[in-house]
Design an enzyme around this catalytic site. Sequence first.
Site, PDB file in Angstrom:
ATOM      1  N   SER A  78      -7.004  -5.497  14.502  1.00 27.80           N
ATOM      2  CA  SER A  78      -8.478  -5.510  14.544  1.00 27.80           C
ATOM      3  C   SER A  78      -8.900  -5.699  15.995  1.00 27.80           C
ATOM      4  CB  SER A  78      -8.974  -6.702  13.717  1.00 27.80           C
ATOM      5  OG  SER A  78     -10.352  -6.931  13.934  1.00 27.80           O
TER       6      SER A  78
ATOM      7  N   TYR B  84      -8.794 -15.556  10.605  1.00 28.39           N
ATOM      8  CA  TYR B  84      -8.684 -14.097  10.781  1.00 28.39           C
ATOM      9  C   TYR B  84      -8.311 -13.761  12.228  1.00 28.39           C
ATOM     10  CZ  TYR B  84     -10.034  -9.145  10.161  1.00 28.39           C
ATOM     11  OH  TYR B  84     -10.049  -7.769  10.092  1.00 28.39           O
TER      12      TYR B  84
HETATM   13  P1  NAD Z   1     -10.593  -4.038   1.772  1.00 26.15           P
HETATM   14  O1  NAD Z   1     -11.047  -5.327   1.210  1.00 26.15           O
HETATM   15  O2  NAD Z   1     -11.330  -2.797   1.427  1.00 26.15           O
HETATM   16  O3  NAD Z   1      -9.050  -3.797   1.420  1.00 26.15           O
HETATM   17  C1  NAD Z   1      -8.096  -4.826   1.495  1.00 26.15           C
HETATM   18  C2  NAD Z   1      -6.884  -4.430   0.701  1.00 26.15           C
HETATM   19  O4  NAD Z   1      -5.932  -5.525   0.754  1.00 26.15           O
HETATM   20  C3  NAD Z   1      -7.191  -4.188  -0.790  1.00 26.15           C
HETATM   21  O5  NAD Z   1      -6.427  -3.107  -1.275  1.00 26.15           O
HETATM   22  C4  NAD Z   1      -6.729  -5.483  -1.434  1.00 26.15           C
HETATM   23  O6  NAD Z   1      -6.377  -5.350  -2.806  1.00 26.15           O
HETATM   24  C5  NAD Z   1      -5.526  -5.814  -0.574  1.00 26.15           C
HETATM   25  N1  NAD Z   1      -5.091  -7.194  -0.730  1.00 26.15           N
HETATM   26  C6  NAD Z   1      -5.817  -8.320  -0.546  1.00 26.15           C
HETATM   27  N2  NAD Z   1      -5.077  -9.401  -0.873  1.00 26.15           N
HETATM   28  C7  NAD Z   1      -3.869  -8.943  -1.269  1.00 26.15           C
HETATM   29  C8  NAD Z   1      -2.675  -9.548  -1.728  1.00 26.15           C
HETATM   30  N3  NAD Z   1      -2.560 -10.880  -1.872  1.00 26.15           N
HETATM   31  N4  NAD Z   1      -1.640  -8.763  -2.057  1.00 26.15           N
HETATM   32  C9  NAD Z   1      -1.733  -7.406  -1.957  1.00 26.15           C
HETATM   33  N5  NAD Z   1      -2.826  -6.769  -1.527  1.00 26.15           N
HETATM   34  C10 NAD Z   1      -3.878  -7.528  -1.176  1.00 26.15           C
HETATM   35  O7  NAD Z   1     -10.560  -4.269   3.352  1.00 26.15           O
HETATM   36  P2  NAD Z   1     -10.444  -3.251   4.594  1.00 26.15           P
HETATM   37  O8  NAD Z   1     -11.674  -3.418   5.384  1.00 26.15           O
HETATM   38  O9  NAD Z   1     -10.025  -1.913   4.162  1.00 26.15           O
HETATM   39  O10 NAD Z   1      -9.275  -3.970   5.416  1.00 26.15           O
HETATM   40  C11 NAD Z   1      -7.972  -3.437   5.540  1.00 26.15           C
HETATM   41  C12 NAD Z   1      -7.340  -3.964   6.809  1.00 26.15           C
HETATM   42  O11 NAD Z   1      -8.100  -3.510   7.927  1.00 26.15           O
HETATM   43  C13 NAD Z   1      -7.313  -5.489   6.891  1.00 26.15           C
HETATM   44  O12 NAD Z   1      -6.104  -5.918   7.469  1.00 26.15           O
HETATM   45  C14 NAD Z   1      -8.483  -5.792   7.805  1.00 26.15           C
HETATM   46  O13 NAD Z   1      -8.319  -7.022   8.469  1.00 26.15           O
HETATM   47  C15 NAD Z   1      -8.408  -4.616   8.749  1.00 26.15           C
HETATM   48  N6  NAD Z   1      -9.642  -4.367   9.485  1.00 26.15           N
HETATM   49  C16 NAD Z   1     -10.792  -4.068   8.815  1.00 26.15           C
HETATM   50  C17 NAD Z   1     -11.946  -3.822   9.545  1.00 26.15           C
HETATM   51  C18 NAD Z   1     -13.239  -3.470   8.895  1.00 26.15           C
HETATM   52  O14 NAD Z   1     -14.268  -3.453   9.590  1.00 26.15           O
HETATM   53  N7  NAD Z   1     -13.271  -3.167   7.606  1.00 26.15           N
HETATM   54  C19 NAD Z   1     -11.923  -3.906  10.953  1.00 26.15           C
HETATM   55  C20 NAD Z   1     -10.734  -4.221  11.580  1.00 26.15           C
HETATM   56  C21 NAD Z   1      -9.603  -4.443  10.837  1.00 26.15           C
END
Ligand code: NAD
Length: 281
Positions: free
Chosen positions: A163, A176
């Site tokens: 991130s 985080y």
């Molecule tokens: P999201 O909530 O849409 O997806 C998260 C995924 O992780 C889901 O499929 C969920 O089921 C899974 N998950 C959560 N806990 C779990 C567990 N205990 N076991 C197995 N799976 C689990 O979120 P997202 O925004 O798509 O985030 C995905 C990644 O991208 C994360 O690592 C997040 O930190 C990173 N990220 C997101 C953003 C953003 O703005 N959305 C920015 C930077 C980084």
Amino acid sequence: MLRCSTIRVFHQERVAMAVDFGLQGQVAIVTGSTSGIGHALADALAEQGVNIVLNGLGEMNAIERTRAEMAEKHGVEVLYNGADMTKPDQIADMVKAAKAEFGELDILINNAGVQHVAPIEDFPTEKWDQIIAINLTSAFHATKAAVPIMKAQGRGRIINIASAHGLVASPFKSAYVAAKHGILGLTKTVGLEVATFGITCNAICPGFVKTPLVEAQIADQAKARGISEEAVMRDVILASQPTKAFVTFEQLSGMLLYLVSDAGASANGAAFSIDGGWTAQ
Ligand code: NAD
């Protein structure tokens, strides 16, 4: 004039879709791919002919629909493994199962992640433990299990979805930000260890992407800061991003496909920002 530009856009789309990254028949595990970024990255790989292991939480019928649709749409094999990213044994078993099922494992994307927003003095200890387990430690366990398979193959690609918060901090996100800074350290270390085995390990550092994870934060941020949800969107979330636009799934997929292709062979141990200029400030 309108007709010309329509044709030009159509042509660009066709060209974009025609790019072949040479990944046909490879095998990828994408953790946390039942939603958001993980789902989009898995779909982009499947479009390139990569067989996929989906993982993540959710309602079983919805997950099965997602799995079947991806397989049907792209003509690849898509399996689902429900390993809980807080459980080291389940993570290792998921990697072993992928190798047993497909005979190889070419790409590991450590993507699963959760968020909790609160001032440090109110931050629940169990939330700290959960975020470190899912956002950081799960990548250690998956990578530990995948590297011997990739070394034996003489090739592999490990991508950690970090991130902008792997590079800079924001208030109220102690767990985080700590986990995402940690995963960049893991990325560098693994990159050094695997460099002579045809394997690379890199991190992608997105800015804000409109997914359920971000949508949930809007309400939490409003509470923590004592401001409206509209003000959070305007003054907190997109305020960090100079482009004033969310990062898209297509933009992340483009970076991913480069990194996992042969063209990405010398990109190793690095963090690739896709954040509209956020961390340039
Ligand atoms: P999201 O909530 O849409 O997806 C998260 C995924 O992780 C889901 O499929 C969920 O089921 C899974 N998950 C959560 N806990 C779990 C567990 N205990 N076991 C197995 N799976 C689990 O979120 P997202 O925004 O798509 O985030 C995905 C990644 O991208 C994360 O690592 C997040 O930190 C990173 N990220 C997101 C953003 C953003 O703005 N959305 C920015 C930077 C980084």
